[in-house]
Design a protein around this motif. Structure first.
Motif, PDB file in Angstrom:
ATOM      1  N   LEU A  85       0.825  -1.206   0.000  1.00 28.85           N
ATOM      2  CA  LEU A  85       0.000   0.000   0.000  1.00 28.85           C
ATOM      3  C   LEU A  85       0.859   1.256   0.000  1.00 28.85           C
ATOM      4  CD1 LEU A  85      -2.786  -1.088   2.510  1.00 28.85           C
ATOM      5  CD2 LEU A  85      -2.900  -1.014   0.013  1.00 28.85           C
ATOM      6  N   ASP A  86       1.993   1.196   0.664  1.00 25.65           N
ATOM      7  CA  ASP A  86       2.916   2.320   0.714  1.00 25.65           C
ATOM      8  C   ASP A  86       3.821   2.256  -0.520  1.00 25.65           C
ATOM      9  OD1 ASP A  86       4.901   4.180   1.171  1.00 25.65           O
ATOM     10  OD2 ASP A  86       5.389   3.463   3.185  1.00 25.65           O
ATOM     11  N   PRO A  87       3.709   3.241  -1.432  1.00 25.88           N
ATOM     12  CA  PRO A  87       4.516   3.184  -2.655  1.00 25.88           C
ATOM     13  C   PRO A  87       6.021   3.275  -2.407  1.00 25.88           C
ATOM     14  CG  PRO A  87       3.285   5.250  -2.523  1.00 25.88           C
ATOM     15  CD  PRO A  87       2.846   4.398  -1.375  1.00 25.88           C
ATOM     16  N   GLU A  88       6.421   3.657  -1.212  1.00 23.24           N
ATOM     17  CA  GLU A  88       7.851   3.713  -0.871  1.00 23.24           C
ATOM     18  C   GLU A  88       8.413   2.334  -0.543  1.00 23.24           C
ATOM     19  OE1 GLU A  88       9.752   6.549  -1.011  1.00 23.24           O
ATOM     20  OE2 GLU A  88       7.953   7.423  -1.899  1.00 23.24           O
TER      21      GLU A  88
END
Length: 144
Positions: free
Chosen positions: A65-68
């Motif tokens: 979910l976190d693009p990082e």
């Protein structure tokens, strides 16, 4: 004439390895080219060379979910028919990359040969690949 083996199964990676650590396996020039997929049966796993070099799918755990955060790979799934070196070498490449990055691998690969041999392909603690016959018609099973 060569001697073929059929191999199927998975090699689990713990903890899951970030996909960028495996990029060297996905671009060649060596075959097979490993691909990122959800399973060995995923259409994404079938590449232009899969009819010749089988399927070598890096099984991912979905997009974070976190693009990082990178996509992580929890296993290698294999479906391949070839000479033993055509299976052994790419498997050893995968194992080396995972171990060098500090991850553990556990093999659940099964093989059978042209003359009815059956067995497993194991990865030792030191990262060595061993073929262990469990059945060899007409002779004692061996390990190599």
């Amino acid at each position: 004439m060569g001697y073929d083996y059929s191999v199927q199964g998975t090699v689990s990676v713990t903890p899951p390895i970030p996909f960028p650590a495996l990029l060297e396996l996905t671009g060649g020039p060596d075959l097979p080219i490993f691909c990122l997929a959800r399973s060995v049966d995923d259409p994404e796993a079938v590449g232009p060379w899969s009819d010749l070099v089988g399927v070598w799918a890096l099984i991912h755990e979905g997009v974070p979910l976190d693009p990082e955060q990178p996509i992580t790979v929890s296993a290698l799934a294999v479906r391949h028919i070839s000479k033993s070196t055509g299976i052994h070498q790419p498997l050893a490449r995968f194992v080396r990359v995972c171990l060098a990055a500090g991850h553990d691998v556990v093999s659940d690969l099964k093989f059978h040969g042209d003359e009815g041999e059956r067995g497993t392909i194991q990865v030792t603690e030191g990262g060595r690949i061993e073929w262990v016959e469990t059945s060899a018609p007409g002779r004692e099973p061996t390990r190599w």
